[in-house]
Write an enzyme that holds these catalytic residues in place. Structure first.
Site, PDB file in Angstrom:
ATOM      1  N   TYR A  37       1.044  -2.991  11.373  1.00  0.00           N
ATOM      2  CA  TYR A  37       2.009  -4.091  11.376  1.00  0.00           C
ATOM      3  C   TYR A  37       2.287  -4.428  12.827  1.00  0.00           C
ATOM      4  CZ  TYR A  37       2.932  -3.608   6.426  1.00  0.00           C
ATOM      5  OH  TYR A  37       2.807  -3.583   5.069  1.00  0.00           O
ATOM      6  N   PRO A  92       8.037  -5.975   4.508  1.00  0.00           N
ATOM      7  CA  PRO A  92       7.253  -4.890   3.902  1.00  0.00           C
ATOM      8  C   PRO A  92       7.240  -3.616   4.738  1.00  0.00           C
ATOM      9  CG  PRO A  92       5.871  -6.806   4.433  1.00  0.00           C
ATOM     10  CD  PRO A  92       7.195  -7.032   5.050  1.00  0.00           C
ATOM     11  N   ASP A 100       0.795  -1.239   0.000  1.00  0.00           N
ATOM     12  CA  ASP A 100       0.000   0.000   0.000  1.00  0.00           C
ATOM     13  C   ASP A 100       0.825   1.285   0.000  1.00  0.00           C
ATOM     14  OD1 ASP A 100       1.054  -0.111   2.483  1.00  0.00           O
ATOM     15  OD2 ASP A 100      -0.842  -0.234   3.566  1.00  0.00           O
ATOM     16  N   ARG A 124      -4.928   5.015   5.895  1.00  0.00           N
ATOM     17  CA  ARG A 124      -5.174   4.667   4.503  1.00  0.00           C
ATOM     18  C   ARG A 124      -6.469   5.267   3.992  1.00  0.00           C
ATOM     19  NH1 ARG A 124      -3.649  -0.789   3.268  1.00  0.00           N
ATOM     20  NH2 ARG A 124      -5.567  -0.830   2.058  1.00  0.00           N
TER      21      ARG A 124
HETATM   22  P1  FAD Z   1       3.435 -10.164  -7.123  1.00  0.00           P
HETATM   23  O1  FAD Z   1       2.585  -9.049  -6.737  1.00  0.00           O
HETATM   24  O2  FAD Z   1       3.614 -11.286  -6.161  1.00  0.00           O
HETATM   25  O3  FAD Z   1       2.862 -10.733  -8.489  1.00  0.00           O
HETATM   26  C1  FAD Z   1       3.278 -11.962  -9.045  1.00  0.00           C
HETATM   27  C2  FAD Z   1       2.190 -12.492  -9.946  1.00  0.00           C
HETATM   28  O4  FAD Z   1       2.697 -13.610 -10.668  1.00  0.00           O
HETATM   29  C3  FAD Z   1       0.984 -12.988  -9.178  1.00  0.00           C
HETATM   30  O5  FAD Z   1      -0.179 -12.319  -9.624  1.00  0.00           O
HETATM   31  C4  FAD Z   1       0.954 -14.490  -9.451  1.00  0.00           C
HETATM   32  O6  FAD Z   1      -0.356 -15.000  -9.562  1.00  0.00           O
HETATM   33  C5  FAD Z   1       1.692 -14.596 -10.761  1.00  0.00           C
HETATM   34  N1  FAD Z   1       2.354 -15.898 -10.980  1.00  0.00           N
HETATM   35  C6  FAD Z   1       3.206 -16.554 -10.164  1.00  0.00           C
HETATM   36  N2  FAD Z   1       3.621 -17.699 -10.727  1.00  0.00           N
HETATM   37  C7  FAD Z   1       3.024 -17.787 -11.935  1.00  0.00           C
HETATM   38  C8  FAD Z   1       3.049 -18.755 -12.995  1.00  0.00           C
HETATM   39  N3  FAD Z   1       3.801 -19.879 -12.942  1.00  0.00           N
HETATM   40  N4  FAD Z   1       2.289 -18.531 -14.087  1.00  0.00           N
HETATM   41  C9  FAD Z   1       1.517 -17.421 -14.190  1.00  0.00           C
HETATM   42  N5  FAD Z   1       1.468 -16.466 -13.204  1.00  0.00           N
HETATM   43  C10 FAD Z   1       2.207 -16.652 -12.098  1.00  0.00           C
HETATM   44  N6  FAD Z   1       4.367  -5.299   0.342  1.00  0.00           N
HETATM   45  C11 FAD Z   1       4.315  -4.166   1.017  1.00  0.00           C
HETATM   46  O7  FAD Z   1       5.022  -3.201   0.654  1.00  0.00           O
HETATM   47  N7  FAD Z   1       3.470  -4.054   2.089  1.00  0.00           N
HETATM   48  C12 FAD Z   1       2.664  -5.114   2.491  1.00  0.00           C
HETATM   49  O8  FAD Z   1       1.941  -5.003   3.460  1.00  0.00           O
HETATM   50  C13 FAD Z   1       2.698  -6.323   1.802  1.00  0.00           C
HETATM   51  N8  FAD Z   1       1.939  -7.397   2.151  1.00  0.00           N
HETATM   52  C14 FAD Z   1       1.975  -8.540   1.398  1.00  0.00           C
HETATM   53  C15 FAD Z   1       1.175  -9.649   1.743  1.00  0.00           C
HETATM   54  C16 FAD Z   1       1.182 -10.817   0.980  1.00  0.00           C
HETATM   55  C17 FAD Z   1       0.298 -11.982   1.355  1.00  0.00           C
HETATM   56  C18 FAD Z   1       2.015 -10.888  -0.169  1.00  0.00           C
HETATM   57  C19 FAD Z   1       2.033 -12.144  -1.029  1.00  0.00           C
HETATM   58  C20 FAD Z   1       2.829  -9.781  -0.481  1.00  0.00           C
HETATM   59  C21 FAD Z   1       2.830  -8.612   0.293  1.00  0.00           C
HETATM   60  N9  FAD Z   1       3.642  -7.493  -0.014  1.00  0.00           N
HETATM   61  C22 FAD Z   1       3.583  -6.367   0.702  1.00  0.00           C
HETATM   62  C23 FAD Z   1       4.600  -7.510  -1.069  1.00  0.00           C
HETATM   63  C24 FAD Z   1       4.129  -6.757  -2.270  1.00  0.00           C
HETATM   64  O9  FAD Z   1       2.819  -7.149  -2.545  1.00  0.00           O
HETATM   65  C25 FAD Z   1       5.107  -7.108  -3.336  1.00  0.00           C
HETATM   66  O10 FAD Z   1       6.370  -6.511  -3.077  1.00  0.00           O
HETATM   67  C26 FAD Z   1       4.663  -6.702  -4.714  1.00  0.00           C
HETATM   68  O11 FAD Z   1       3.366  -7.154  -4.949  1.00  0.00           O
HETATM   69  C27 FAD Z   1       5.610  -7.322  -5.706  1.00  0.00           C
HETATM   70  O12 FAD Z   1       5.101  -7.213  -6.982  1.00  0.00           O
HETATM   71  P2  FAD Z   1       5.463  -8.287  -8.068  1.00  0.00           P
HETATM   72  O13 FAD Z   1       4.726  -7.862  -9.262  1.00  0.00           O
HETATM   73  O14 FAD Z   1       6.929  -8.448  -8.131  1.00  0.00           O
HETATM   74  O15 FAD Z   1       4.916  -9.685  -7.511  1.00  0.00           O
END
Ligand code: FAD
Length: 678
Positions: free
Chosen positions: A303, A379, A50, A295
Site C-alpha cells: 500500500y 483497506p 486479502d 502473500r
Molecule cells: P463486493 O466484493 O464489492 O461485492 C459486491 C458484488 O455485488 C459485486 O460482485 C458486484 O458485481 C455485485 N453487484 C453490484 N451491484 C449489482 C447489481 N445491481 N446487480 C447485481 N450485482 C451487483 N479490501 C481490503 O481489505 N483490502 C484491499 O486491498 C482491497 N482492495 C480493493 C480494491 C478494489 C478495486 C475494490 C472494489 C475493493 C477493495 N477492497 C479491499 C474491499 C474489499 O474487496 C471489500 O471490503 C469486500 O470485497 C466487500 O465485500 P462485499 O461482498 O460487501 O462487496
C-alpha cells in the site's frame, strides 16, 4: 409486447462478493429456496482484499474449508515497525506479535479474495444446487409495505436483466467510475489455480437483455460500496467521502530489504537472517509510510501513498494520471537505502476511500444490507472483507431459519443491533489507524514516535479487529443476566461472545478436534453439555437427570427434539454435544446417558457426540485447558446453547433446563403451534 416471466423465491441475494457468498452458504445449508445474482460475468480472480483475521478463519473452519486456506495462504502473526534514524537509515523499531496467536487455532492469514470465493462456492455446491447467476443485474425494485408483516407474503419485486461484460475485461470501472483495477500482465490461465479454470469464461448461454421479474419474501443486498439495493430503500451513507489517494500493487518483489537488522530492541536483534520484504511491515520515513504484506505465490502487496489530501481536495490531482511506475518509485523512495523493483505485477489499483456508514442496515425486517453496501473504510486495516463476510454470516442463518419457518421473524432485527455497532467500531479503528499512514513529511524523531503510536493502536483494537470479542448485546438470541461477564458457573462463557476454541479428544476413539470444527455451521443450535467429572457420583447423578430430560422432557416441557420444528436434513434443530472433564482413559463412551449419545437405526451410535477435555500425549495443542479458559469448574460443569454461528446464546447450570427452554421458546417455532408467530 414481449411478456416478462415472473418467478418466486424465498430469498433473493444481490451481489456474490464475500458478503453475498456467505449469505448464500446458509441458504444452501438450510435448504432454503434462494436466488443469487451478480452483474459481474465471473468471480474475482486476482487482487482486491486479502487479509483474514482470526474469527473469519474460525468461521471457515466451521464451514469446513479452513484446511484449504491453510494450504494456500500465508500466516502473519507479527508486524514489524520500521522507521528512519537520524542518519536516515531504516531501522526496525519494534515488533508486535498478535495476542490472538495464543487464543485460537487460527492466526491472521493472507490470501486473495478470489481463492476464498472459490472455497465458498465449492462448499455451497457440496450442499445444494444453488448457483450464482452471473452477468445478471438488478434493475428495478418495488416494495409493498402492506405485506411487510405477513412473513408468508412476497412484498419484494425485483426486475433483473442479463448484461454483457467481457470476461477478460482487464480494466474494470465500478458504477460511478471511481475505482479502476488493472491486471497489467493480463489475466491468463497460468496465473490461476486449475480449479478456477472452469469459471474463467462467463456462464454459457447468457444473452444480454433477458429480463425476469423475481418476487421475493426477503432481499439481502450484498452489492458493494455503490449498493443498488441501499439506494432502492433510500438508506443514505453518512460520513466523509475523501481520503488520501493510495496505490496498491500485488508484485513479486526483487529487493534486499532486509537481511540483518540494526535494531534497537533485543527482540528485534534476535531476528537475524530474515527478509523483511517477506514479513508484514510498516515502514515510515521522511518520504512517507508504506505497508508491506507478504502473500501466497511469492507475491507481496504494498500500500503506497500517492498524493496528499490537500492536493486532492484542491482539485489539483487527477487519479487517473497515476501510473504503475509512479507507485514503484514511491516504494523505492520509502525503502531507500534498500533496493526495490519488480518484473511481475499481478494486479494494481489506485483508490480513494472515506469512512462512511449507513444509519441502519435493515428496512422493514424484509430488506437487509451487508458488507461494503453499508460501511466503507480504508483497506489498510485489512478488515473490509472480514467484516463483510461476518455480516453475511450473521444475517444469513437468521433469514434462512425464518424463511424455513422454524424461527420467529423477531430474530431478524438482531442483525442490525449486532452488526451496526461493530461497523461503528470499525470506522473508529480505521480513523485512528489509517490517519497514521497519511502524514508524509515527518522529522526523524517524529517517525519513531509514530511507530510507537501505531503499535499502541494496533494493540488497543486487537481483540475487536481479530473478532476475539463481538460485543453483541442482550436480545431474544442473547440471554444476558450478568452484565458483561458470564454466569458464576462459567465466568468466561459470555452470552453474545464467540465460543472460545479448545482442542478436545473424542471419547469413543481418542482422536482430537478443535471446537471450531466440531461446532459445524449446519444451521442447528447446539446444546453444549459441559458434563464435568462423571467419576464423582453426585455429578454423575446430575448428568443422568439431564439425560432423562433430553429423553422424555419434564412436566413443563416436551423433550427438545419434539418441541421445535426441524430444518434442513436434520430431525432436530438442536444438536447435543457433550464435553466432559474426566481423564479420557478413566471413563467410557457408554458411561454417558443414551440421550447424550444419540442412536441412528441405520448408522448406529453417534460417536462424535461425546468429547473430553484432557491432554493428549501425541498432540500438544490438545492440553486439557478448555474448562480452565471457559471459567468452568472441572467437577461441577455447566451447560450452554451455542447459536448456529457459534456465538453463545444462553449459559446456566446443568439443571437449569426450564430457563434454557424459556430462552429457546423465545424465538423457535414450536412443533404444534407453527403458525403462532406469523
Ligand atoms: P463486493 O466484493 O464489492 O461485492 C459486491 C458484488 O455485488 C459485486 O460482485 C458486484 O458485481 C455485485 N453487484 C453490484 N451491484 C449489482 C447489481 N445491481 N446487480 C447485481 N450485482 C451487483 N479490501 C481490503 O481489505 N483490502 C484491499 O486491498 C482491497 N482492495 C480493493 C480494491 C478494489 C478495486 C475494490 C472494489 C475493493 C477493495 N477492497 C479491499 C474491499 C474489499 O474487496 C471489500 O471490503 C469486500 O470485497 C466487500 O465485500 P462485499 O461482498 O460487501 O462487496
Amino acid at each position: 409486447e414481449h411478456k416478462i416471466p415472473v418467478s418466486k423465491t424465498d430469498v433473493l441475494i444481490v451481489g456474490a462478493g464475500p458478503a453475498g457468498l456467505m449469505t448464500a452458504y446458509w441458504m444452501a445449508r438450510c435448504g432454503v429456496r434462494a436466488r443469487v445474482i451478480d452483474k459481474r460475468p465471473t468471480k474475482v480472480f486476482l487482487g482486491k482484499a486479502d487479509g483474514l483475521r482470526m474469527r473469519t478463519l474460525e468461521i471457515f473452519d466451521s464451514m469446513g474449508f479452513q484446511h484449504r486456506v491453510m494450504q494456500e495462504g500465508h500466516v502473519a502473526v507479527e508486524a514489524n515497525f520500521w522507521v528512519s534514524d537520524k542518519k536516515n537509515n531504516l531501522v526496525r523499531e519494534a515488533i508486535m506479535t498478535s495476542k490472538a496467536a495464543n487464543k485460537s487455532p487460527h492466526h491472521s492469514m493472507l490470501l486473495t479474495q478470489g481463492r476464498l470465493e472459490r472455497f465458498i462456492l465449492d462448499t455451497i455446491r457440496q450442499y445444494s444446487d444453488l448457483e450464482v447467476e452471473r452477468s445478471t443485474s438488478a434493475e428495478t425494485f418495488e416494495y409493498d409495505e402492506a405485506l411487510e408483516d405477513d412473513h408468508n407474503a412476497y412484498p419484494i419485486t425485483v426486475k433483473v436483466q442479463t448484461v454483457s461484460t467481457e470476461a477478460d475485461d482487464l480494466t474494470e470501472k465500478t458504477t460511478n467510475g471511481s475505482e479502476a483495477e488493472h491486471m497489467p500482465s493480463g489475466l491468463d490461465k497460468s496465473k490461476l489455480s486449475p480449479d478456477d479454470w472452469n469459471d474463467f469464461s462467463p456462464q454459457d448461454g447468457i444473452l444480454p437483455g433477458k429480463t425476469e421479474i423475481i418476487k421475493a419474501r426477503y432481499l439481502i443486498g450484498c452489492d458493494g460500496a455503490h449498493s443498488w439495493t441501499r439506494k432502492q430503500v433510500n438508506i443514505p451513507m453518512e460520513g466523509s467521502s475523501t481520503d488520501h489517494i493510495w496505490g496498491v500493487i500485488d508484485v513479486v518483489p526483487i529487493s534486499n530489504f532486509r537481511s540483518y537488522p540494526e535494531s534497537r530492541t533485543i527482540q528485534a536483534m534476535t531476528d537475524k537472517g530474515v527478509a523483511d520484504i517477506r514479513r508484514l511491515s510498516i515502514v515510515t520515513n521522511t518520504a512517507g509510510t508504506i505497508l508491506v504484506i507478504p502473500r501466497e505465490r511469492r507475491l507481496v502487496r504494498l500500500y503506497v501513498p500517492v498524493q496528499t489530501i490537500e492536493a486532492v481536495t484542491s482539485g489539483r490531482f487527477d487519479r487517473s494520471t497515476v501510473t504503475l511506475d509512479m507507485i514503484r518509485m514511491s516504494v523505492q523512495n520509502i525503502l531507500c537505502p534498500y533496493t526495490f523493483d519488480f518484473e511481475i505485477c499481478d494486479w494494481w489499483t489506485v483508490y480513494q476511500v472515506g469512512q462512511r456508514i449507513a444509519p441502519t442496515f435493515i428496512k422493514g425486517n424484509r430488506v437487509f444490507l451487508a458488507g461494503d453496501a453499508v460501511h466503507t473504510h480504508s483497506p489498510k486495516a485489512g478488515l473490509g472483507m472480514n467484516m463483510s463476510m461476518q455480516d453475511g454470516f450473521n444475517i444469513g442463518w437468521k433469514v434462512a431459519l425464518v424463511a424455513a419457518g422454524v424461527a420467529n421473524p423477531l430474530i431478524l432485527s438482531t442483525y442490525n443491533d449486532e452488526r451496526h455497532r461493530l461497523a461503528e467500531m470499525l470506522l473508529d479503528f480505521d480513523r485512528h489507524w489509517s490517519g497514521h499512514f497519511t502524514n508524509n513529511t515527518l522529522a526523524p524523531e517524529e517517525a519513531s514516535t509514530k511507530a510507537e503510536k501505531m503499535r499502541r493502536i494496533a494493540e488497543l483494537f486487537e481483540d475487536f479487529a481479530d473478532g476475539a470479542r463481538s460485543f453483541y448485546g442482550a436480545s431474544p438470541l442473547v440471554w444476558k443476566t450478568e452484565g458483561e461477564a458470564g454466569p458464576p458457573c462459567a465466568l468466561s462463557l459470555i452470552p453474545g461472545e464467540r465460543f472460545p476454541a479448545a482442542k478436545l479428544r473424542k471419547q469413543a476413539d481418542g482422536n482430537v478436534q478443535w471446537t471450531t470444527r466440531l461446532m459445524e455451521s449446519d444451521g442447528r443450535f447446539r446444546l453444549v453439555i459441559l458434563a464435568g467429572d462423571i467419576r464423582d457420583p453426585t455429578q454423575r447423578g446430575r448428568v443422568e437427570s439431564l439425560g432423562r430430560f433430553l429423553q422424555d422432557g419434564n412436566k413443563a416441557s416436551a423433550k427438545l427434539e419434539d418441541r421445535y420444528l426441524p430444518t434442513g436434513p436434520f430431525d432436530s434443530l438442536i444438536d447435543v454435544l457433550t464435553i466432559h472433564s474426566s481423564p479420557w482413559r478413566s471413563v467410557e463412551y457408554f458411561d454417558f446417558p443414551e440421550s447424550l449419545r444419540s442412536f441412528d437405526p441405520r448408522t448406529g451410535w453417534v460417536y462424535d457426540s461425546i468429547w473430553c477435555d484432557d491432554s493428549c500425549s501425541w498432540d500438544r495443542e490438545c492440553d486439557g485447558t478448555g474448562y480452565g479458559q471457559w471459567g468452568v469448574d472441572r467437577v461441577h460443569g455447566a451447560m450452554l446453547i451455542v447459536r448456529p454461528d457459534q456465538y453463545i446464546g444462553w449459559v446456566g447450570e446443568l439443571d437449569a433446563v426450564d430457563e434454557m427452554t424459556r430462552y429457546l421458546d423465545g424465538f423457535l417455532m414450536a412443533k404444534n403451534e407453527s403458525n403462532n408467530c406469523r
